[in-house]
Design an enzyme around this catalytic site. Structure first.
Site, short mmCIF file in Angstrom:
data_model
loop_
_atom_site.label_atom_id
_atom_site.label_comp_id
_atom_site.label_asym_id
_atom_site.label_seq_id
_atom_site.Cartn_x
_atom_site.Cartn_y
_atom_site.Cartn_z
N HIS A 55 0.70 -1.27 0.02
CA HIS A 55 0.09 -0.11 0.09
C HIS A 55 0.87 1.24 0.08
CE1 HIS A 55 -3.84 -1.98 1.82
NE2 HIS A 55 -3.39 -2.70 1.03
N GLU A 57 1.18 3.94 1.97
CA GLU A 57 1.72 4.03 3.31
C GLU A 57 2.99 3.18 3.54
OE1 GLU A 57 -2.88 4.57 3.82
OE2 GLU A 57 -1.37 3.38 2.55
N CYS A 85 -5.74 2.06 6.18
CA CYS A 85 -6.72 0.81 6.34
C CYS A 85 -5.94 0.28 7.78
CB CYS A 85 -6.63 -0.29 5.33
SG CYS A 85 -4.67 -0.95 5.14
N CYS A 88 -2.28 -0.87 7.65
CA CYS A 88 -1.53 0.63 7.46
C CYS A 88 -1.32 1.23 8.72
CB CYS A 88 -1.67 1.19 6.39
SG CYS A 88 -1.34 0.70 4.61
#
Length: 138
Positions: A55, A57, A85, A88
């Protein structure tokens, strides 16, 4: 908080997010900032890397940690285009990010939920392994 500074770094995160579109990735971007300087940036790379954890992040945190030579990013802030999310958020917490600035509320969560099965016969062994590790460090 200085709005001009926040605008600057969020615009940088937006630009990074646009980079993901070219790779047919969901356009989310993130930048890690330390002392007014971007030390890590990333966009979603799950498809490109065949990595479910890639992701925006996580990519940005990895780059910042590599640059600093430390997975702890004390004193750093994160600017991300979509609220992180659960995965993360945990990584952000473990990296010790100070403030997370986000633009959009969280996108939809993944709908798949795996089954979890505890193998109790390994509980004592696993617990002892972790305890002995930390005991040696103290």
């Amino acid at each position: 908080m200085d709005n001009r500074r926040n605008d600057f770094f969020m615009e940088k995160a937006m630009g990074v997010a646009r980079s993901g579109i070219d790779n047919k990735e969901i356009p989310v971007g993130a930048v890690v900032v330390e002392n007014e300087e971007i030390i890590g940036e990333g966009y979603n790379m799950q498809k490109a890397e065949n990595d479910p954890t890639a992701h925006a992040e996580i990519v940005a945190l990895r780059k910042a940690a590599e640059l600093k030579g430390n997975f702890r990013l004390d004193g750093c802030n994160l600017y991300v285009t979509v609220k992180p999310c659960l995965m993360c958020r945990e990584a952000i917490k473990r990296a010790r990010i100070e403030i997370v600035f986000f633009a959009s509320p969280q996108a939809r969560e993944a709908t798949h939920t795996p089954q979890y099965v505890r193998l109790e016969e390994y509980s004592d062994k696993s617990t002892e392994l972790i305890r002995s590790f930390f005991k040696k460090r103290r």
